[in-house]
Design a protein around this motif. Structure first.
Motif, mmCIF file in Angstrom:
data_model
loop_
_atom_site.group_PDB
_atom_site.id
_atom_site.type_symbol
_atom_site.label_atom_id
_atom_site.label_comp_id
_atom_site.label_asym_id
_atom_site.label_seq_id
_atom_site.Cartn_x
_atom_site.Cartn_y
_atom_site.Cartn_z
ATOM 1 N N VAL A 37 -21.315 33.842 -48.502
ATOM 2 C CA VAL A 37 -21.176 35.262 -48.829
ATOM 3 C C VAL A 37 -21.841 36.170 -47.799
ATOM 4 O O VAL A 37 -21.407 37.307 -47.598
ATOM 5 C CB VAL A 37 -21.715 35.572 -50.241
ATOM 6 N N THR A 38 -22.880 35.682 -47.135
ATOM 7 C CA THR A 38 -23.574 36.519 -46.148
ATOM 8 C C THR A 38 -22.731 36.749 -44.901
ATOM 9 O O THR A 38 -23.057 37.611 -44.083
ATOM 10 C CB THR A 38 -24.920 35.878 -45.753
ATOM 11 N N GLU A 39 -21.643 35.998 -44.742
ATOM 12 C CA GLU A 39 -20.785 36.144 -43.566
ATOM 13 C C GLU A 39 -19.635 37.129 -43.795
ATOM 14 O O GLU A 39 -18.861 37.404 -42.880
ATOM 15 C CB GLU A 39 -20.212 34.772 -43.169
ATOM 16 N N ILE A 40 -19.520 37.655 -45.008
ATOM 17 C CA ILE A 40 -18.438 38.603 -45.302
ATOM 18 C C ILE A 40 -18.753 39.936 -44.632
ATOM 19 O O ILE A 40 -19.775 40.572 -44.927
ATOM 20 C CB ILE A 40 -18.279 38.787 -46.825
ATOM 21 N N GLY A 41 -17.897 40.371 -43.716
ATOM 22 C CA GLY A 41 -18.131 41.604 -42.969
ATOM 23 C C GLY A 41 -17.289 42.761 -43.491
ATOM 24 O O GLY A 41 -16.483 42.611 -44.409
ATOM 25 N N HIS A 42 -17.489 43.941 -42.889
ATOM 26 C CA HIS A 42 -16.797 45.155 -43.340
ATOM 27 C C HIS A 42 -15.279 45.013 -43.275
ATOM 28 O O HIS A 42 -14.564 45.525 -44.138
ATOM 29 C CB HIS A 42 -17.232 46.353 -42.491
ATOM 30 N N SER A 43 -14.779 44.308 -42.273
ATOM 31 C CA SER A 43 -13.332 44.195 -42.109
ATOM 32 C C SER A 43 -12.682 43.374 -43.225
ATOM 33 O O SER A 43 -11.473 43.462 -43.445
ATOM 34 C CB SER A 43 -12.999 43.554 -40.757
ATOM 35 N N GLU A 44 -13.474 42.576 -43.929
ATOM 36 C CA GLU A 44 -12.931 41.718 -44.992
ATOM 37 C C GLU A 44 -13.103 42.327 -46.380
ATOM 38 O O GLU A 44 -12.621 41.772 -47.363
ATOM 39 C CB GLU A 44 -13.633 40.358 -44.958
ATOM 40 N N ARG A 45 -13.787 43.462 -46.464
ATOM 41 C CA ARG A 45 -14.040 44.051 -47.776
ATOM 42 C C ARG A 45 -12.817 44.829 -48.261
ATOM 43 O O ARG A 45 -11.983 45.265 -47.468
ATOM 44 C CB ARG A 45 -15.287 44.933 -47.723
ATOM 45 N N VAL A 46 -12.737 44.991 -49.580
ATOM 46 C CA VAL A 46 -11.531 45.562 -50.187
ATOM 47 C C VAL A 46 -11.878 46.735 -51.091
ATOM 48 O O VAL A 46 -13.038 46.973 -51.426
ATOM 49 C CB VAL A 46 -10.767 44.485 -50.985
ATOM 50 N N ASP A 47 -10.830 47.470 -51.504
ATOM 51 C CA ASP A 47 -11.009 48.673 -52.318
ATOM 52 C C ASP A 47 -11.114 48.364 -53.810
ATOM 53 O O ASP A 47 -11.877 49.001 -54.529
ATOM 54 C CB ASP A 47 -9.829 49.633 -52.100
ATOM 55 N N VAL A 48 -10.313 47.413 -54.287
ATOM 56 C CA VAL A 48 -10.247 47.138 -55.729
ATOM 57 C C VAL A 48 -10.208 45.634 -55.966
ATOM 58 O O VAL A 48 -9.468 44.912 -55.288
ATOM 59 C CB VAL A 48 -8.987 47.781 -56.364
ATOM 60 N N ILE A 49 -11.003 45.165 -56.915
ATOM 61 C CA ILE A 49 -10.955 43.766 -57.341
ATOM 62 C C ILE A 49 -10.747 43.729 -58.855
ATOM 63 O O ILE A 49 -11.534 44.310 -59.613
ATOM 64 C CB ILE A 49 -12.251 43.009 -56.975
ATOM 65 N N LEU A 50 -9.690 43.072 -59.275
ATOM 66 C CA LEU A 50 -9.414 42.833 -60.690
ATOM 67 C C LEU A 50 -9.411 41.322 -60.878
ATOM 68 O O LEU A 50 -8.626 40.630 -60.239
ATOM 69 C CB LEU A 50 -8.047 43.401 -61.085
ATOM 70 N N THR A 51 -10.270 40.793 -61.728
ATOM 71 C CA THR A 51 -10.326 39.342 -61.843
ATOM 72 C C THR A 51 -10.902 38.878 -63.168
ATOM 73 O O THR A 51 -11.736 39.552 -63.773
ATOM 74 C CB THR A 51 -11.151 38.732 -60.684
ATOM 75 N N ASN A 52 -10.416 37.731 -63.595
ATOM 76 C CA ASN A 52 -10.952 37.018 -64.748
ATOM 77 C C ASN A 52 -11.436 35.674 -64.209
ATOM 78 O O ASN A 52 -10.742 34.664 -64.322
ATOM 79 C CB ASN A 52 -9.858 36.830 -65.804
ATOM 80 N N PRO A 53 -12.615 35.651 -63.579
ATOM 81 C CA PRO A 53 -13.071 34.410 -62.939
ATOM 82 C C PRO A 53 -13.380 33.335 -63.971
ATOM 83 O O PRO A 53 -13.670 33.644 -65.126
ATOM 84 C CB PRO A 53 -14.339 34.847 -62.194
ATOM 85 N N PRO A 54 -13.328 32.078 -63.561
ATOM 86 C CA PRO A 54 -13.653 30.996 -64.505
ATOM 87 C C PRO A 54 -15.121 31.068 -64.912
ATOM 88 O O PRO A 54 -15.977 31.383 -64.102
ATOM 89 C CB PRO A 54 -13.359 29.726 -63.695
ATOM 90 N N PHE A 55 -15.401 30.785 -66.187
ATOM 91 C CA PHE A 55 -16.795 30.706 -66.610
ATOM 92 C C PHE A 55 -16.988 29.506 -67.522
ATOM 93 O O PHE A 55 -16.045 29.022 -68.141
ATOM 94 C CB PHE A 55 -17.279 32.001 -67.267
ATOM 95 N N GLY A 56 -18.217 29.041 -67.545
ATOM 96 C CA GLY A 56 -18.517 27.838 -68.315
ATOM 97 C C GLY A 56 -18.493 26.593 -67.449
ATOM 98 O O GLY A 56 -18.979 25.538 -67.851
ATOM 99 N N GLY A 57 -17.963 26.691 -66.228
ATOM 100 C CA GLY A 57 -17.914 25.536 -65.331
ATOM 101 C C GLY A 57 -19.148 25.463 -64.446
ATOM 102 O O GLY A 57 -20.030 26.317 -64.513
ATOM 103 N N GLU A 58 -19.203 24.443 -63.607
ATOM 104 C CA GLU A 58 -20.312 24.273 -62.677
ATOM 105 C C GLU A 58 -19.773 23.915 -61.303
ATOM 106 O O GLU A 58 -18.793 23.184 -61.187
ATOM 107 C CB GLU A 58 -21.284 23.179 -63.156
ATOM 108 N N GLU A 59 -20.436 24.444 -60.278
ATOM 109 C CA GLU A 59 -20.059 24.154 -58.895
ATOM 110 C C GLU A 59 -21.052 23.158 -58.286
ATOM 111 O O GLU A 59 -22.200 23.056 -58.721
ATOM 112 C CB GLU A 59 -20.040 25.446 -58.065
ATOM 113 N N GLU A 60 -20.602 22.450 -57.270
ATOM 114 C CA GLU A 60 -21.446 21.443 -56.630
ATOM 115 C C GLU A 60 -22.476 22.097 -55.710
ATOM 116 O O GLU A 60 -22.409 23.297 -55.411
ATOM 117 C CB GLU A 60 -20.573 20.473 -55.835
ATOM 118 N N ALA A 61 -23.444 21.285 -55.258
ATOM 119 C CA ALA A 61 -24.564 21.793 -54.463
ATOM 120 C C ALA A 61 -24.098 22.475 -53.179
ATOM 121 O O ALA A 61 -24.669 23.475 -52.747
ATOM 122 C CB ALA A 61 -25.526 20.656 -54.139
ATOM 123 N N GLY A 62 -23.043 21.930 -52.554
ATOM 124 C CA GLY A 62 -22.556 22.522 -51.301
ATOM 125 C C GLY A 62 -22.057 23.939 -51.486
ATOM 126 O O GLY A 62 -22.222 24.788 -50.590
#
Length: 339
Positions: A37-62
């Motif tokens: 996430v620290t590598e996301i620069g101004h050119s990659e940013r957006v105006d609007v985000i609409l999302t229903n991200p997954p929840f209740g799951g787990e991600e790996e250490a990497g």
């Protein structure tokens, strides 16, 4: 633009967009969270985000390693929330206003502490979290029965006031289900309220800026005391190291006296460290609770009052006495009938 990690939803989302008139949808295939996430620069940013991200799951250490050390967690909803915050455009970089988002999160995100509270601290300091819509249970049945919320925020904080809107269940219903889902028409009162906000039986506001100011004022003396005690412990550390060297170099005649001094210094250092820890705990207890966003509707009918345990026990005993008396009468009647 979008991204999807699973093959079937990846195919379905593109088909859905094509059917709705977007001839060239740009949907990437892969795990959104694989990007640092620290590598996301101004050119990659957006105006609007609409999302229903997954929840209740787990991600790996990497995947967790792609996030700041103090915000690493396995909970997918919290990782996506951080990613969304990073992806929103800053005002002046391609747009006059900051990027804005509408995100579905589970109840746990509202009241979570620890890493969750740290993430919310950044959200409320850097973004304007202006609205939280509280959804009834069963909205996402049968996939999950966990109550969910809609967070509406935009870059350009800090947050001053948070409006809450509690979406009511239809009369006579206890929850939604797969066979009796939420209907779009039921959201009409919320849509009407959105542009002319006022407190109603379903809507209320929280002065977050005021709560933050009060918490900071109350916690500041304890933070200062903790810092002072840590500094004192650190200063003693230098003396202890010098004295340890002196003990090593001393002959038997002086060693005993130096060892006594060393023990006294170490005891003082431990006392300062314990005092710093206690002061930090006191300040944390005053500061971090303000990031509990699980605010109940103040206009809702009060629930059952909690009785005093002693009163409950006395009531149970009196009921038990009455039951035994009635059983005695019944037993007597039975004997009379038998005779």
């Amino acid at each position: 633009f979008g991204q999807e990690a699973k093959p079937l939803p990846y195919m379905l989302v593109q088909m859905n967009l094509l059917l709705h008139g977007l001839e060239a949808p740009q949907i990437a295939y892969g795990n959104t969270l694989e990007r640092r996430v620290t590598e996301i620069g101004h050119s990659e940013r957006v105006d609007v985000i609409l999302t229903n991200p997954p929840f209740g799951g787990e991600e790996e250490a990497g995947i967790k390693a792609n996030f700041p050390a103090n915000m690493q967690t396995a909970e997918t909803a919290l990782l996506f929330l951080q990613f969304i915050m990073r992806k929103l455009r800053y005002a002046g970089f391609g747009a006059e206003r900051g990027g804005r988002a509408a995100v579905v999160v589970p109840n746990g995100t509202l009241f979570g502490d620890g890493v969750c509270a740290t993430i919310k601290e950044e959200l409320l300091k850097e973004f304007n979290l202006h609205t939280i819509v509280r959804l009834p249970q069963g909205v996402f049945a049968p996939y999950t029965d966990i109550p969910a919320n809609l967070l509406f925020f935009e870059r350009g904080g800090p947050t001053e006031t948070i409006w809450y809107y509690e979406q009511p269940l239809p009369e006579g219903r206890k929850k939604y289900s797969k066979t009796a889902p939420l209907q779009f028409e039921e959201l009409e009162p919320a849509l009407n309220w959105w542009h002319s906000r006022e407190e109603t039986p379903q809507a209320w506001k929280v002065d977050f800026a005021g709560k933050l100011a009060q918490a900071l004022a109350a916690a500041e003396p304890h933070w200062q005391r903790a810092e002072s005690e840590r500094a004192a412990a650190l200063a003693l550390g230098k003396q202890i190291r010098e004295l340890e060297q002196a003990v090593s170099a001393a002959d038997n005649g002086d060693k005993a006296a130096l060892q006594t001094q060393l023990r006294d210094l170490k005891a003082k250092q431990q006392a300062h460290e314990a005092a710093a820890k206690a002061a930090q705990s006191e300040s944390d207890a005053l500061y971090w609770p303000i990031y509990n966003l699980d605010q109940k509707n103040p206009h809702a009918k009060a629930g059952l009052e909690h009785a005093d345990p002693k009163d409950l026990i006395a009531s149970m005993r009196s009921h038990e006495t009455e039951v035994m008396r009635l059983l005695g009468e019944i037993e007597t009647l039975v004997h009379e009938v038998e005779q």
